[in-house]
Design an enzyme around this catalytic site. Structure first.
Site, PDB file in Angstrom:
ATOM      1  N   CYS A  44      27.948  33.939  47.747  1.00 30.09           N
ATOM      2  CA  CYS A  44      28.811  33.473  48.846  1.00 30.09           C
ATOM      3  C   CYS A  44      28.015  32.785  49.951  1.00 30.09           C
ATOM      4  O   CYS A  44      28.524  31.913  50.631  1.00 30.09           O
ATOM      5  CB  CYS A  44      29.635  34.626  49.399  1.00 30.09           C
ATOM      6  SG  CYS A  44      28.651  36.065  49.764  1.00 30.09           S
ATOM      7  N   GLU A  88      35.031  39.786  53.572  1.00 30.39           N
ATOM      8  CA  GLU A  88      33.780  39.028  53.416  1.00 30.39           C
ATOM      9  C   GLU A  88      34.102  37.916  52.423  1.00 30.39           C
ATOM     10  O   GLU A  88      34.304  38.173  51.244  1.00 30.39           O
ATOM     11  CB  GLU A  88      32.673  39.956  52.926  1.00 30.39           C
ATOM     12  CG  GLU A  88      31.284  39.403  53.192  1.00 30.39           C
ATOM     13  CD  GLU A  88      30.770  38.601  52.029  1.00 30.39           C
ATOM     14  OE1 GLU A  88      31.026  37.368  52.019  1.00 30.39           O
ATOM     15  OE2 GLU A  88      30.149  39.170  51.143  1.00 30.39           O
ATOM     16  N   GLU A 131      33.692  25.280  48.658  1.00 32.92           N
ATOM     17  CA  GLU A 131      32.731  26.180  48.011  1.00 32.92           C
ATOM     18  C   GLU A 131      32.803  25.977  46.501  1.00 32.92           C
ATOM     19  O   GLU A 131      33.861  26.130  45.893  1.00 32.92           O
ATOM     20  CB  GLU A 131      33.079  27.633  48.364  1.00 32.92           C
ATOM     21  CG  GLU A 131      32.085  28.612  47.794  1.00 32.92           C
ATOM     22  CD  GLU A 131      32.342  30.036  48.244  1.00 32.92           C
ATOM     23  OE1 GLU A 131      33.503  30.467  48.236  1.00 32.92           O
ATOM     24  OE2 GLU A 131      31.366  30.718  48.615  1.00 32.92           O
ATOM     25  N   LYS A 161      38.657  48.679  43.214  1.00 33.00           N
ATOM     26  CA  LYS A 161      39.113  47.793  42.135  1.00 33.00           C
ATOM     27  C   LYS A 161      38.040  46.758  41.830  1.00 33.00           C
ATOM     28  O   LYS A 161      37.844  45.820  42.598  1.00 33.00           O
ATOM     29  CB  LYS A 161      40.428  47.083  42.483  1.00 33.00           C
ATOM     30  CG  LYS A 161      41.031  46.501  41.191  1.00 33.00           C
ATOM     31  CD  LYS A 161      41.935  45.315  41.379  1.00 33.00           C
ATOM     32  CE  LYS A 161      41.223  43.999  41.543  1.00 33.00           C
ATOM     33  NZ  LYS A 161      40.459  43.527  40.375  1.00 33.00           N
TER      34      LYS A 161
HETATM   35  P1  ADP Z   1      37.441  34.549  42.271  1.00 37.04           P
HETATM   36  O1  ADP Z   1      38.535  33.515  42.232  1.00 37.04           O
HETATM   37  O2  ADP Z   1      36.132  33.992  42.505  1.00 37.04           O
HETATM   38  O3  ADP Z   1      37.526  35.510  41.118  1.00 37.04           O
HETATM   39  P2  ADP Z   1      38.932  36.237  43.975  1.00 37.04           P
HETATM   40  O4  ADP Z   1      39.018  36.268  45.444  1.00 37.04           O
HETATM   41  O5  ADP Z   1      40.124  35.766  43.228  1.00 37.04           O
HETATM   42  O6  ADP Z   1      37.690  35.407  43.590  1.00 37.04           O
HETATM   43  O7  ADP Z   1      38.553  37.666  43.402  1.00 37.04           O
HETATM   44  C1  ADP Z   1      37.869  38.674  44.098  1.00 37.04           C
HETATM   45  C2  ADP Z   1      38.566  39.991  43.851  1.00 37.04           C
HETATM   46  O8  ADP Z   1      39.883  39.913  44.395  1.00 37.04           O
HETATM   47  C3  ADP Z   1      38.751  40.375  42.383  1.00 37.04           C
HETATM   48  O9  ADP Z   1      38.598  41.788  42.249  1.00 37.04           O
HETATM   49  C4  ADP Z   1      40.180  39.959  42.112  1.00 37.04           C
HETATM   50  O10 ADP Z   1      40.781  40.677  41.057  1.00 37.04           O
HETATM   51  C5  ADP Z   1      40.829  40.290  43.427  1.00 37.04           C
HETATM   52  N1  ADP Z   1      42.086  39.560  43.704  1.00 37.04           N
HETATM   53  C6  ADP Z   1      42.449  38.319  43.301  1.00 37.04           C
HETATM   54  N2  ADP Z   1      43.687  38.004  43.731  1.00 37.04           N
HETATM   55  C7  ADP Z   1      44.142  39.078  44.424  1.00 37.04           C
HETATM   56  C8  ADP Z   1      45.361  39.382  45.106  1.00 37.04           C
HETATM   57  N3  ADP Z   1      46.374  38.527  45.152  1.00 37.04           N
HETATM   58  N4  ADP Z   1      45.457  40.574  45.729  1.00 37.04           N
HETATM   59  C9  ADP Z   1      44.447  41.460  45.700  1.00 37.04           C
HETATM   60  N5  ADP Z   1      43.279  41.245  45.052  1.00 37.04           N
HETATM   61  C10 ADP Z   1      43.113  40.072  44.417  1.00 37.04           C
END
Ligand code: ADP
Length: 487
Positions: A292, A258, A389, A183
């Site tokens: 990161c 990570e 961060e 994804k």
């Molecule tokens: P940022 O806020 O910097 O976008 P995230 O951790 O939200 O960082 O996003 C990293 C990845 O995790 C993206 O692919 C995002 O769609 C996904 N993501 C965000 N929220 C969820 C969730 N609740 N469950 C699974 N994947 C998620």
């Protein structure tokens, strides 16, 4: 050089079981060019129903399909074909990444793509070198281990290095014989989808790699909690990491995370100051600070503080920030409006908490999500800008006198992803490499990577190591086999 017109970006579909399909709901979302704020194209929006289809395809490809049964060396050969096709299309991929993410074309061309290609080369070489061992047990038994793939792997990646994070995830997983549902981040799906086409062209069997763009709380969550996914690998924010871990507990799938960082970049008076200034620049301004392991806390020994900050500030204020498609650009746009607003919010917080703004501190231009390279001095390690961060081009300088106290402050963070030390004193370098609590320590360098060297975090920066031989641990499981040799 390839142009935007030549790339012919089409609407993005989901890649499930070797076919390009619309989402079950028929919904789409826009992917935006953050340098212009314009829509690049529409992307099919995956959700739970699409994740179900992708997991079913991956399960079938794992249990019945040819991938696991393909001779290991031939799996390696397909990874090499993927690598060759990436190399052949690298200009197009670099431009797609630049348009979707906002990072300069010089970086996608000279950093992202070479690292992607190297990662595939490295894991293609591992495919036929993953094996068990024979074990001298007590008694009349022959005992050996098999190192088998984990099964169906869900991989959720961020938007800061979209294609590179896809490569870090899929290359070891596929080399080990797993099947994958990937994804990509909703902000940057374009290169992952192009990678799907490339994998198909390289002869990767249907269902072995499925790619489902969509939002985190919908598509991402469905993947993390899916009962038929054996492992979830995630890169992103630590708060999302917690949610993923909880979701994964539903069927106790394996998890590797990570997450973020607030990495100390420590400069001693006995270092080569000009190299350290360049290292601090790379440490915080590379990829607009959307890294990161960015060196976001800059610890400066008092006697070089003034000289160092003067040099750093001169360089930072003359960085060429602008159109990422321009080969001369050194810093591009932040990935999204949300990220841009978040960074400006942290800059305000730094000013309010009494840090001294040395340079930058505001947006750059009127259109596109550009932020000026920003340096705060006189930062206290307890201020919000030193604790949280920011994921942007904002560095917090902290002055130190006492080494033990500086180490304590460096380690006083919920994170532990990386740290760097600049010194000519070899003993000091090794002592700090031992004492700093981080998964990567750089000495007299910053942001140095190699597919062969492990990367991952201490503390709330996550667990599990990607890259190198260590990633094989993430994507294999060990089976112990006992043969009775007795009468
Ligand atoms: P940022 O806020 O910097 O976008 P995230 O951790 O939200 O960082 O996003 C990293 C990845 O995790 C993206 O692919 C995002 O769609 C996904 N993501 C965000 N929220 C969820 C969730 N609740 N469950 C699974 N994947 C998620």
């Amino acid at each position: 050089m390839i142009t935007k017109e030549e790339v012919k970006i089409k609407p993005g579909k989901l890649f499930i079981d070797g076919k390009w399909v619309d989402s079950v709901s028929g919904k789409t979302f826009d992917t935006i060019n953050p340098a212009t704020e314009e829509v690049i194209t529409l992307i099919a929006e995956g959700d739970k129903a699409d994740i179900d289809l992708a997991v079913t395809a991956a399960r079938k490809a794992f249990e019945e399909g040819p991938w696991r049964k393909t001779d290991a060396r031939d799996r390696g050969r397909i990874l090499l074909r993927i690598m060759d096709l990436i190399e052949k299309n690298k200009e197009e991929l670099a431009l797609l990444e630049t348009l979707d993410n906002g990072k300069p074309i010089s970086e996608t061309t000279n950093a992202d793509l070479p690292l992607v290609i190297d990662c595939l080369l490295y894991y293609a070489g591992w495919a036929d070198k993953i094996h068990g061992e024979t074990i001298p047990v007590r008694g009349e038994f022959f005992n050996y281990t098999l190192r088998e793939p984990v099964g169906v792997v869900g991989q959720i990646i961020p938007w800061n290095f979209p294609l590179l994070m896809a490569a870090w995830k899929i290359a070891p997983a596929l080399a080990c014989g797993n099947t994958v549902v990937l994804k990509p981040a909703e902000q940057t799906p374009l290169t992952a989808l192009r990678l799907g086409e490339i994998c198909q062209e390289a002869g990767l069997p249907d269902g072995v790699l499925n790619i489902v763009p969509g939002y985190g709380p919908t598509a991402g969550a469905a993947l993390a909690e899916h009962m038929d996914v054996d492992k979830i690998a995630f890169t992103g924010e630590y708060t999302t990491g917690r949610i993923i871990m909880q979701a994964a507990s539903k069927n106790l799938k394996r998890v590797s995370l990570e997450l973020g960082g607030k990495s100390p970049n420590i400069v001693f008076a006995d270092s080569d100051i000009d190299s350290a200034v360049n290292g601090a620049m790379t440490g915080i301004f590379f990829n607009q600070g959307e890294v990161c392991c960015a060196g976001s806390r800059l610890f400066l020994e008092r006697s070089i503080h003034d000289e160092f900050l003067e040099k750093l500030s001169d360089k930072a204020s003359s960085l060429r920030v602008g159109n990422p498609e321009d080969v001369g650009t050194q810093m591009g746009a932040q990935v999204s409006k949300e990220q841009f607003d978040k960074i400006l919010g942290y800059i305000d917080s730094g000013k309010q908490e009494g840090a001294k703004l040395v340079t930058g501190g505001e947006r750059c231009g009127k259109r596109g999500y550009f932020v000026k390279p920003t340096i705060f001095d006189e930062v206290d390690n307890n201020m919000k800008i030193a604790r949280e961060e920011i994921f942007g081009p904002v560095v917090s300088a902290i002055t130190f006198d006492d080494v033990a106290d500086m180490v304590r402050q460096s380690n006083s963070s919920i994170y532990g992803l990386a740290a760097a030390v600049w010194t000519r004193d070899i003993k000091k370098a090794h002592r700090l490499a031992r004492d700093l609590k981080a998964g990567t320590i750089w000495v007299n360098t910053y942001n140095t990577f190699d597919a062969a060297s492990p990367f991952g975090g201490f503390k709330q920066s996550g667990f599990g190591r990607e890259l190198g031989i260590h990633a094989l641990e993430l994507y294999t499981q060990v089976k112990s086999v006992w043969i009775n040799l007795g009468s």
